[in-house]
Design a protein around this motif. Structure first.
Motif, PDB file in Angstrom:
ATOM      1  N   GLN A 199      47.775-185.428  21.000  1.00 19.21           N
ATOM      2  CA  GLN A 199      47.657-184.047  21.455  1.00 19.21           C
ATOM      3  C   GLN A 199      46.407-183.394  20.873  1.00 19.21           C
ATOM      4  O   GLN A 199      45.661-182.714  21.591  1.00 19.21           O
ATOM      5  CB  GLN A 199      48.907-183.261  21.055  1.00 19.21           C
ATOM      6  CG  GLN A 199      50.169-183.686  21.791  1.00 19.21           C
ATOM      7  CD  GLN A 199      51.402-182.951  21.319  1.00 19.21           C
ATOM      8  OE1 GLN A 199      51.597-182.746  20.118  1.00 19.21           O
ATOM      9  NE2 GLN A 199      52.239-182.538  22.256  1.00 19.21           N
ATOM     10  N   LEU A 200      46.182-183.590  19.583  1.00 23.06           N
ATOM     11  CA  LEU A 200      44.985-183.023  18.967  1.00 23.06           C
ATOM     12  C   LEU A 200      43.718-183.638  19.544  1.00 23.06           C
ATOM     13  O   LEU A 200      42.725-182.939  19.792  1.00 23.06           O
ATOM     14  CB  LEU A 200      45.021-183.246  17.455  1.00 23.06           C
ATOM     15  CG  LEU A 200      45.992-182.388  16.654  1.00 23.06           C
ATOM     16  CD1 LEU A 200      45.881-182.720  15.172  1.00 23.06           C
ATOM     17  CD2 LEU A 200      45.741-180.909  16.881  1.00 23.06           C
ATOM     18  N   ILE A 203      43.037-182.057  22.917  1.00 25.33           N
ATOM     19  CA  ILE A 203      42.519-180.688  22.800  1.00 25.33           C
ATOM     20  C   ILE A 203      41.040-180.719  22.406  1.00 25.33           C
ATOM     21  O   ILE A 203      40.223-179.984  22.956  1.00 25.33           O
ATOM     22  CB  ILE A 203      43.339-179.893  21.767  1.00 25.33           C
ATOM     23  CG1 ILE A 203      44.776-179.683  22.271  1.00 25.33           C
ATOM     24  CG2 ILE A 203      42.691-178.528  21.502  1.00 25.33           C
ATOM     25  CD1 ILE A 203      45.701-179.084  21.234  1.00 25.33           C
ATOM     26  N   PRO A 209      45.388-177.114  26.478  1.00 22.18           N
ATOM     27  CA  PRO A 209      46.515-177.233  25.550  1.00 22.18           C
ATOM     28  C   PRO A 209      47.866-176.996  26.213  1.00 22.18           C
ATOM     29  O   PRO A 209      48.881-177.548  25.777  1.00 22.18           O
ATOM     30  CB  PRO A 209      46.222-176.162  24.492  1.00 22.18           C
ATOM     31  CG  PRO A 209      44.749-175.971  24.551  1.00 22.18           C
ATOM     32  CD  PRO A 209      44.391-176.149  26.004  1.00 22.18           C
ATOM     33  N   ARG A 220      52.845-173.174  17.225  1.00 20.43           N
ATOM     34  CA  ARG A 220      51.538-173.757  16.921  1.00 20.43           C
ATOM     35  C   ARG A 220      50.437-173.125  17.745  1.00 20.43           C
ATOM     36  O   ARG A 220      49.314-173.614  17.761  1.00 20.43           O
ATOM     37  CB  ARG A 220      51.568-175.264  17.125  1.00 20.43           C
ATOM     38  CG  ARG A 220      52.069-175.750  18.464  1.00 20.43           C
ATOM     39  CD  ARG A 220      52.235-177.254  18.438  1.00 20.43           C
ATOM     40  NE  ARG A 220      52.707-177.797  19.702  1.00 20.43           N
ATOM     41  CZ  ARG A 220      52.983-179.087  19.888  1.00 20.43           C
ATOM     42  NH1 ARG A 220      52.824-179.941  18.913  1.00 20.43           N
ATOM     43  NH2 ARG A 220      53.411-179.517  21.056  1.00 20.43           N
ATOM     44  N   ASP A 221      50.740-172.028  18.430  1.00 23.24           N
ATOM     45  CA  ASP A 221      49.741-171.338  19.248  1.00 23.24           C
ATOM     46  C   ASP A 221      48.559-170.856  18.413  1.00 23.24           C
ATOM     47  O   ASP A 221      47.411-170.890  18.860  1.00 23.24           O
ATOM     48  CB  ASP A 221      50.370-170.143  19.977  1.00 23.24           C
ATOM     49  CG  ASP A 221      51.336-170.570  21.067  1.00 23.24           C
ATOM     50  OD1 ASP A 221      51.289-171.753  21.464  1.00 23.24           O
ATOM     51  OD2 ASP A 221      52.151-169.740  21.513  1.00 23.24           O
ATOM     52  N   ILE A 224      46.221-173.759  17.671  1.00 20.74           N
ATOM     53  CA  ILE A 224      45.492-174.132  18.892  1.00 20.74           C
ATOM     54  C   ILE A 224      44.407-173.107  19.189  1.00 20.74           C
ATOM     55  O   ILE A 224      43.268-173.458  19.525  1.00 20.74           O
ATOM     56  CB  ILE A 224      46.452-174.252  20.084  1.00 20.74           C
ATOM     57  CG1 ILE A 224      47.399-175.461  19.881  1.00 20.74           C
ATOM     58  CG2 ILE A 224      45.681-174.412  21.389  1.00 20.74           C
ATOM     59  CD1 ILE A 224      48.473-175.582  20.934  1.00 20.74           C
TER      60      ILE A 224
END
Length: 232
Positions: A199-200, A203, A209, A220-221, A224
């Motif tokens: 995921q990272l 991004i 995202p 975790r907004d 991000i």
């Protein structure tokens, strides 16, 4: 070489779809994949990477270089976010069969996370299991949360990381969802966002995202947003 970047233009010149262009003033003919420096990270199109070759540089190959936001990643390199990793038990044991990493001192996931520009410090319970696998959480959920709390408290007090990086769906779901439950029970008063490594990576490559890291119980907004604003 940290902070120094070179542009060879090879991806732009060889891209058969002409999906990428370079505006750098000075290109270099020096092969970036042949540099004899271990701490250089090269993001390269898979079409230009020789299979089976042992490169000196740390190599991250992409399906298409045009999908990489190089400026975003450059900023992330300079910011050096703090991340801790949770190494999945099943990737290192039984070590005599898997042979994937050193079971006593696993480094692969840490190196991959460092390749994204993050600082990856160690802490006392660095190698402790998350407590979510093997039926532990299903058999005695409270005991499993108490076990996880030991690890989370160690992270928070010793490192205070921006996020936890995992590469196991069980670790991801358990460490994410259990934190939410633990906060409601008054067991912890903090949040540490949990991300799967992919995921990272997505991004940092410029993917949306909302498509690659939307679902999470632990907020975790903010993390991000800081990545996208080049503040992390």
């Amino acid at each position: 070489m940290v902070g120094k970047r070179k542009v060879c233009g090879l991806c732009a010149a060889s891209c058969i779809t002409k999906a990428i262009s370079m505006k750098a003033k000075n290109f270099t003919d020096e092969g970036l994949l042949d540099v004899d420096v271990k701490d250089v990270v090269v993001f390269a199109c898979r079409r230009n990477v020789e299979k089976g070759k042992d490169y000196d540089a740390t190599l991250i190959s992409l399906l298409c270089s045009a999908r990489l936001d190089m400026y975003l990643i450059a900023e992330v390199f300079e910011r050096e976010a703090k991340a801790v990793v949770q190494v999945p038990c099943h990737t290192i044991r039984p070590s005599n069969i898997l042979g994937f990493d050193d079971p006593e001192n696993p480094q692969v996931l840490k190196e991959l996370t460092r390749a994204l520009g993050a600082e990856v410090p160690t802490f006392t319970r660095d190698k402790q299991c998350c407590g979510g696998a093997g039926g532990y959480a299903r058999h005695n959920r409270r005991a499993a949360m108490e076990f996880l709390k030991l690890k989370l408290d160690s992270m928070k007090e010793e490192v205070d990381p921006d996020c936890i990086v995992v590469s196991c769906i069980t670790c991801l779901m358990w460490m994410d969802e259990a934190q939410e439950e633990m906060r409601k029970l008054g067991m912890i008063d903090y949040s540490i966002p949990v991300f799967d490594y992919n995921q990272l990576l997505a991004i940092c490559q410029g993917h949306d995202p909302k498509k690659v890291a939307r679902i999470a119980a632990t907020p975790r907004d903010e993390v991000i947003a800081r990545i996208l604003e080049n503040k992390l």
